[in-house]
Design an enzyme around this catalytic site. Structure first.
Site, PDB file in Angstrom:
ATOM      1  N   HIS A  55       0.880  -1.169   0.000  1.00  0.00           N
ATOM      2  CA  HIS A  55       0.000   0.000   0.000  1.00  0.00           C
ATOM      3  C   HIS A  55       0.919   1.219   0.000  1.00  0.00           C
ATOM      4  CE1 HIS A  55      -2.941   3.043   1.088  1.00  0.00           C
ATOM      5  NE2 HIS A  55      -2.062   3.467   1.974  1.00  0.00           N
TER       6      HIS A  55
ATOM      7  N   CYS B 230      -4.304   2.021  -4.889  1.00  0.00           N
ATOM      8  CA  CYS B 230      -3.529   3.100  -4.267  1.00  0.00           C
ATOM      9  C   CYS B 230      -2.189   3.313  -4.964  1.00  0.00           C
ATOM     10  CB  CYS B 230      -3.311   2.800  -2.786  1.00  0.00           C
ATOM     11  SG  CYS B 230      -2.512   1.207  -2.483  1.00  0.00           S
TER      12      CYS B 230
END
Length: 523
Positions: free
Chosen positions: A19, A87
């Protein structure tokens, strides 16, 4: 865990399930239910596993955020795709705009590398179907937006844990720097906490509503007489089907996604007010989080910027459960066993986010800095005294949020207001003492949520800078002395504390803040 089992499951070694967030202009920008902006390291992904410096940018913050507004239709809750639009794709787009360069290939190539494995090929059809169920679907016969079960979200936090590893990709600051320390101080800005995961806040509200219902005689079927008609009606503390229709509506989703500019749906403030009044304080977490978003919205502020006991236009004295003063009294006065209760601590953190956001608005500043005789003690001293108490709390999470709140409040003040005697005589020494304690902490003795990060230190240093830009502030800091840590009869002064910070934290965000602070300290 990914590194440990990937070879066995996939036939290929993967270092992590990444992430990413992009840190620039003192904020972390990331994609999660929409494009969000938070102080670095406090998003749902938590503290980063690795920080990668992407270089400098010539783009100013206003231009970048205009670009993000244009980019936002690509990165919404409905367009999220675990493999194709996530993301990392957002960070790649943003990094290219800021620096002309992509983020590292080992991050962006991970989905294709996984799909090339036998396990990836077998799971791909299932992942593709799952993503279709998770995205919001507009019901053509209503104004509601349906979401998949929050438990199926691939990166949603579970029981306080976060799946995957987190990277921070940092183009540190603008290349064009202010010419003088005074110019640098004038460019400091409040740090807002604006992001929210709509699925998460709504699922928490329903979860806590269920816990409250369990305390009623007949649970969710508890009925009471309607005060007007005397007909049976659901207990007012329950979340009814009408409430759920409101909470799941398109208008509420729009507000949660963009609280600063989207209108607050009719009756939403009344619903949150009702739940705060009737639920046990231990269940207030998601309610306070809604109030945090109200604090960013002009209409929402109307319920927060009220004095308890003040009469309305009809001469009545209505309850003010959402008032900033009530929020502080309810959640920032911790005594006895409250000090170590995780739920109480969590509510205190959320409450400080409410007040911290309020500081950055014109109406909020006027209310918080009001020194008239509307209330005793004045708002100004009342809020400051409660937050200063939080600086001595055993929880690092609470202390960090107290620092951020004080920074937001003080950076929003005029230069003259920063010379208020309470700030210089009480707040400034308390902040310096916190810096002294942080400089001597062994961070390995604390879990991740209580560890002091570089960005927390920078907030503290910048707050000290704002107060010591005046000669009187400098005198206060230079007069501080601490007992020597080695037990000798010597003392440690403020300059010694700064030197300890310099040796402990080498991150640019700390060294830059230290340099600015030291420029105001006479040699």
């Amino acid at each position: 865990m990914v590194k440990q089992f990937s070879m066995m499951l996939c036939g290929k070694q993967f270092e992590g399930l990444w992430h990413t967030g992009l840190v620039v202009y003192g904020y972390e920008y990331y994609y999660g239910g929409g494009i969000n902006r938070d102080p670095p390291g406090i998003s749902q992904a938590g503290a980063p596993w690795k920080v990668i410096d992407l270089g400098n940018t010539q783009i100013d913050q206003t231009t970048f955020e205009q670009y993000l507004n244009e980019l936002s239709p690509k990165y919404t809750m409905a367009t999220y795709d675990l493999l194709r639009n996530n993301c990392n794709n957002f960070c790649d787009d943003a990094a290219k705009f800021l620096t002309g360069k992509p983020i590292p290939e080992f991050v962006t190539s991970l989905p294709n590398e996984f799909l090339a494995t036998p396990l990836g090929q077998s799971l791909y059809p299932m992942i593709d179907r799952m993503m279709g169920r998770m995205n919001p679907v507009q019901d053509g016969n209503s104004n509601q937006v349906q979401f998949g079960n929050p438990a199926t979200q691939p990166f949603g936090p579970s029981s306080g844990q976060t799946l995957g590893s987190s990277l921070n990709l940092i183009p540190p600051q603008l290349s064009t720097k202010p010419q003088t320390p005074e110019e640098a101080v004038s460019q400091l800005r409040p740090v807002l906490i604006t992001s929210v995961d709509p699925n998460r806040i709504l699922s928490k509200l329903y979860e806590y509503g269920g816990k409250h219902a369990a305390t009623l005689p007949n649970g969710e079927n508890t009925m009471v007489p309607n005060p007007t008609t005397q007909e049976p009606m659901p207990h007012p503390s329950l979340i009814t089907e009408t409430d759920k229709t409101l909470l799941n509506s398109k208008e509420t989703l729009q507000f949660l996604t963009n609280p600063q500019s989207a209108p607050i749906p009719k009756n939403l403030i009344a619903l949150i007010t009702r739940l705060k009044l009737l639920w046990n304080k231990s269940l207030h977490g998601p309610v306070i989080d809604f109030i945090r978003l109200f604090a960013l919205n002009e209409r929402g502020q109307g319920s927060i910027l009220r004095i308890p006991g003040e009469k309305d236009a009809k001469g009545m004295t209505p309850p003010t459960p959402l008032s900033a003063r009530t929020i502080v009294s309810d959640y920032l006065t911790l005594t006895g066993t409250d000090q170590s209760d995780p739920t109480v601590q969590g509510n205190a953190v959320l409450a400080m986010r409410v007040i911290g956001n309020l500081c950055a608005t014109t109406n909020g500043r006027s209310f918080l800095l009001d020194s008239s005789d509307k209330c005793q003690p004045t708002n100004f001293i009342f809020f400051l005294s409660k937050v200063v108490e939080m600086l001595n709390h055993e929880s690092g999470m609470i202390t960090k949020h107290a620092i951020l709140l004080l920074y937001n409040l003080i950076v929003s003040m005029t230069v003259d207001t920063r010379e208020h005697e309470y700030l210089l005589e009480t707040v400034l020494p308390a902040l310096e003492n916190t810096l002294f304690l942080w400089a001597g902490r062994d961070e390995s003795a604390f879990d991740s949520k209580d560890q002091i990060r570089a960005v927390d230190v920078s907030h503290l240093l910048n707050t000290l800078t704002l107060l010591c830009a005046s000669e009187l502030g400098q005198v206060v800091l230079l007069s501080v002395e601490h007992p020597a840590s080695d037990g000798s009869e010597g003392t440690i002064g403020f300059v010694d504390v700064l030197n300890k910070c310099k040796s402990k934290w080498s991150d640019s965000v700390v060294t830059d803040a230290l340099s600015l602070l030291q420029s105001f300290i006479p040699s």
